[in-house]
Design a protein around this motif. Structure first.
Motif, PDB file in Angstrom:
ATOM      1  N   ARG A  52      23.369 -72.797  20.036  1.00 24.79           N
ATOM      2  CA  ARG A  52      22.389 -73.672  20.636  1.00 24.79           C
ATOM      3  C   ARG A  52      21.519 -74.305  19.559  1.00 24.79           C
ATOM      4  O   ARG A  52      21.415 -73.779  18.446  1.00 24.79           O
ATOM      5  N   TRP A  53      20.882 -75.424  19.900  1.00 26.35           N
ATOM      6  CA  TRP A  53      20.074 -76.150  18.934  1.00 26.35           C
ATOM      7  C   TRP A  53      19.034 -75.252  18.277  1.00 26.35           C
ATOM      8  O   TRP A  53      18.762 -75.385  17.078  1.00 26.35           O
ATOM      9  N   SER A  54      18.471 -74.324  19.038  1.00 26.95           N
ATOM     10  CA  SER A  54      17.405 -73.470  18.531  1.00 26.95           C
ATOM     11  C   SER A  54      17.929 -72.264  17.752  1.00 26.95           C
ATOM     12  O   SER A  54      17.162 -71.575  17.086  1.00 26.95           O
ATOM     13  N   GLY A  55      19.214 -72.010  17.853  1.00 28.16           N
ATOM     14  CA  GLY A  55      19.796 -70.857  17.169  1.00 28.16           C
ATOM     15  C   GLY A  55      19.650 -69.557  17.922  1.00 28.16           C
ATOM     16  O   GLY A  55      20.163 -68.528  17.465  1.00 28.16           O
ATOM     17  N   ASP A  56      19.013 -69.560  19.086  1.00 30.00           N
ATOM     18  CA  ASP A  56      18.756 -68.304  19.793  1.00 30.00           C
ATOM     19  C   ASP A  56      19.825 -67.959  20.817  1.00 30.00           C
ATOM     20  O   ASP A  56      19.744 -66.915  21.474  1.00 30.00           O
ATOM     21  N   SER A  57      20.807 -68.812  20.950  1.00 29.50           N
ATOM     22  CA  SER A  57      21.938 -68.510  21.826  1.00 29.50           C
ATOM     23  C   SER A  57      23.232 -68.864  21.113  1.00 29.50           C
ATOM     24  O   SER A  57      23.327 -69.925  20.494  1.00 29.50           O
ATOM     25  N   THR A  58      24.193 -67.962  21.214  1.00 31.68           N
ATOM     26  CA  THR A  58      25.492 -68.185  20.591  1.00 31.68           C
ATOM     27  C   THR A  58      26.600 -67.784  21.561  1.00 31.68           C
ATOM     28  O   THR A  58      26.365 -67.064  22.535  1.00 31.68           O
ATOM     29  N   ALA A  59      27.794 -68.261  21.267  1.00 32.10           N
ATOM     30  CA  ALA A  59      28.959 -67.914  22.072  1.00 32.10           C
ATOM     31  C   ALA A  59      30.163 -67.781  21.157  1.00 32.10           C
ATOM     32  O   ALA A  59      30.244 -68.476  20.127  1.00 32.10           O
ATOM     33  N   TYR A  60      31.081 -66.893  21.540  1.00 35.08           N
ATOM     34  CA  TYR A  60      32.262 -66.651  20.729  1.00 35.08           C
ATOM     35  C   TYR A  60      33.493 -66.528  21.608  1.00 35.08           C
ATOM     36  O   TYR A  60      33.438 -66.042  22.734  1.00 35.08           O
ATOM     37  N   ALA A  61      34.613 -66.939  21.036  1.00 25.51           N
ATOM     38  CA  ALA A  61      35.890 -66.649  21.676  1.00 25.51           C
ATOM     39  C   ALA A  61      36.136 -65.147  21.593  1.00 25.51           C
ATOM     40  O   ALA A  61      35.727 -64.492  20.627  1.00 25.51           O
ATOM     41  N   ASP A  62      36.815 -64.609  22.594  1.00 23.46           N
ATOM     42  CA  ASP A  62      37.079 -63.168  22.608  1.00 23.46           C
ATOM     43  C   ASP A  62      37.819 -62.721  21.355  1.00 23.46           C
ATOM     44  O   ASP A  62      37.617 -61.608  20.865  1.00 23.46           O
ATOM     45  N   SER A  63      38.675 -63.569  20.842  1.00 24.03           N
ATOM     46  CA  SER A  63      39.513 -63.209  19.694  1.00 24.03           C
ATOM     47  C   SER A  63      38.724 -63.011  18.399  1.00 24.03           C
ATOM     48  O   SER A  63      39.243 -62.409  17.455  1.00 24.03           O
ATOM     49  N   VAL A  64      37.492 -63.507  18.357  1.00 24.59           N
ATOM     50  CA  VAL A  64      36.717 -63.398  17.113  1.00 24.59           C
ATOM     51  C   VAL A  64      35.436 -62.589  17.280  1.00 24.59           C
ATOM     52  O   VAL A  64      34.726 -62.348  16.299  1.00 24.59           O
ATOM     53  N   LYS A  65      35.135 -62.170  18.494  1.00 25.98           N
ATOM     54  CA  LYS A  65      33.903 -61.404  18.735  1.00 25.98           C
ATOM     55  C   LYS A  65      33.879 -60.146  17.883  1.00 25.98           C
ATOM     56  O   LYS A  65      34.874 -59.432  17.772  1.00 25.98           O
ATOM     57  N   GLY A  66      32.725 -59.904  17.284  1.00 27.23           N
ATOM     58  CA  GLY A  66      32.573 -58.732  16.434  1.00 27.23           C
ATOM     59  C   GLY A  66      33.036 -58.942  15.003  1.00 27.23           C
ATOM     60  O   GLY A  66      32.781 -58.105  14.137  1.00 27.23           O
ATOM     61  N   ARG A  67      33.728 -60.043  14.740  1.00 27.07           N
ATOM     62  CA  ARG A  67      34.208 -60.330  13.372  1.00 27.07           C
ATOM     63  C   ARG A  67      33.570 -61.578  12.788  1.00 27.07           C
ATOM     64  O   ARG A  67      33.357 -61.651  11.577  1.00 27.07           O
ATOM     65  N   PHE A  68      33.295 -62.567  13.631  1.00 29.78           N
ATOM     66  CA  PHE A  68      32.731 -63.839  13.168  1.00 29.78           C
ATOM     67  C   PHE A  68      31.272 -63.937  13.617  1.00 29.78           C
ATOM     68  O   PHE A  68      30.899 -63.452  14.691  1.00 29.78           O
ATOM     69  N   THR A  69      30.475 -64.608  12.794  1.00 27.03           N
ATOM     70  CA  THR A  69      29.068 -64.846  13.126  1.00 27.03           C
ATOM     71  C   THR A  69      28.706 -66.290  12.814  1.00 27.03           C
ATOM     72  O   THR A  69      28.921 -66.752  11.686  1.00 27.03           O
ATOM     73  N   ILE A  70      28.177 -66.981  13.813  1.00 25.75           N
ATOM     74  CA  ILE A  70      27.727 -68.364  13.614  1.00 25.75           C
ATOM     75  C   ILE A  70      26.218 -68.361  13.409  1.00 25.75           C
ATOM     76  O   ILE A  70      25.487 -67.563  14.015  1.00 25.75           O
ATOM     77  N   SER A  71      25.753 -69.244  12.552  1.00 30.00           N
ATOM     78  CA  SER A  71      24.318 -69.392  12.324  1.00 30.00           C
ATOM     79  C   SER A  71      24.046 -70.831  11.894  1.00 30.00           C
ATOM     80  O   SER A  71      24.974 -71.587  11.589  1.00 30.00           O
ATOM     81  N   ARG A  72      22.780 -71.194  11.879  1.00 29.93           N
ATOM     82  CA  ARG A  72      22.429 -72.565  11.498  1.00 29.93           C
ATOM     83  C   ARG A  72      21.091 -72.568  10.766  1.00 29.93           C
ATOM     84  O   ARG A  72      20.237 -71.702  10.982  1.00 29.93           O
TER      85      ARG A  72
END
Length: 128
Positions: A52-72
């Motif tokens: 999200r624009w504010s960085g306080d909400s994120t979403a991940y595909a099931d295949s990458v959950k727990g391994r990938f992290t998005i940030s801005r």
């Protein structure tokens, strides 16, 4: 003119890590949904993660959950994708995408069609 420029891809062994960076210009970055998609040879482009624009909400595909992290970093108009414990099935071209507007809960952020702008992509290859 909007530009999204990805970097940080490369060749890595199974279990390794990479950090992708997307530098944005020409759009109101602080009010845009940013996302990462990927496309493997012969396959459709698929959703990886969104923030999200504010960085306080994120979403991940099931295949990458727990391994990938998005940030801005809105001060630097940059979005990141930290990829850990990489697997051969993560091999793909990774694309940065941007969607104008602050909407989050009301959009389908995993849909390719939701995004207005795309980068050229960066290759990630995970070797076994």
């Amino acid at each position: 003119q909007v530009q999204l420029v990805e970097s940080g891809g490369g060749l890595v062994q199974v279990g390794g890590s990479l950090r992708l960076t997307c530098a944005a210009s020409g759009l109101p970055f602080e009010s845009a949904v940013m996302a990462w998609f990927r496309q493997a040879p012969g396959k459709e482009r698929e959703f990886v993660s969104a923030i999200r624009w504010s960085g306080d909400s994120t979403a991940y595909a099931d295949s990458v959950k727990g391994r990938f992290t998005i940030s801005r970093d809105n001060a630097k108009n940059t979005v990141f994708l930290q990829m850990n414990n990489l697997k051969p099935e993560d091999t793909a071209v990774y694309y940065c995408a941007a969607r104008r507007g602050t909407a989050w809960a009301t959009i389908s952020y995993s849909r390719v069609g939701e995004y207005h702008y795309w980068g050229q992509g960066t290759q990630v290859t995970v070797s076994s």
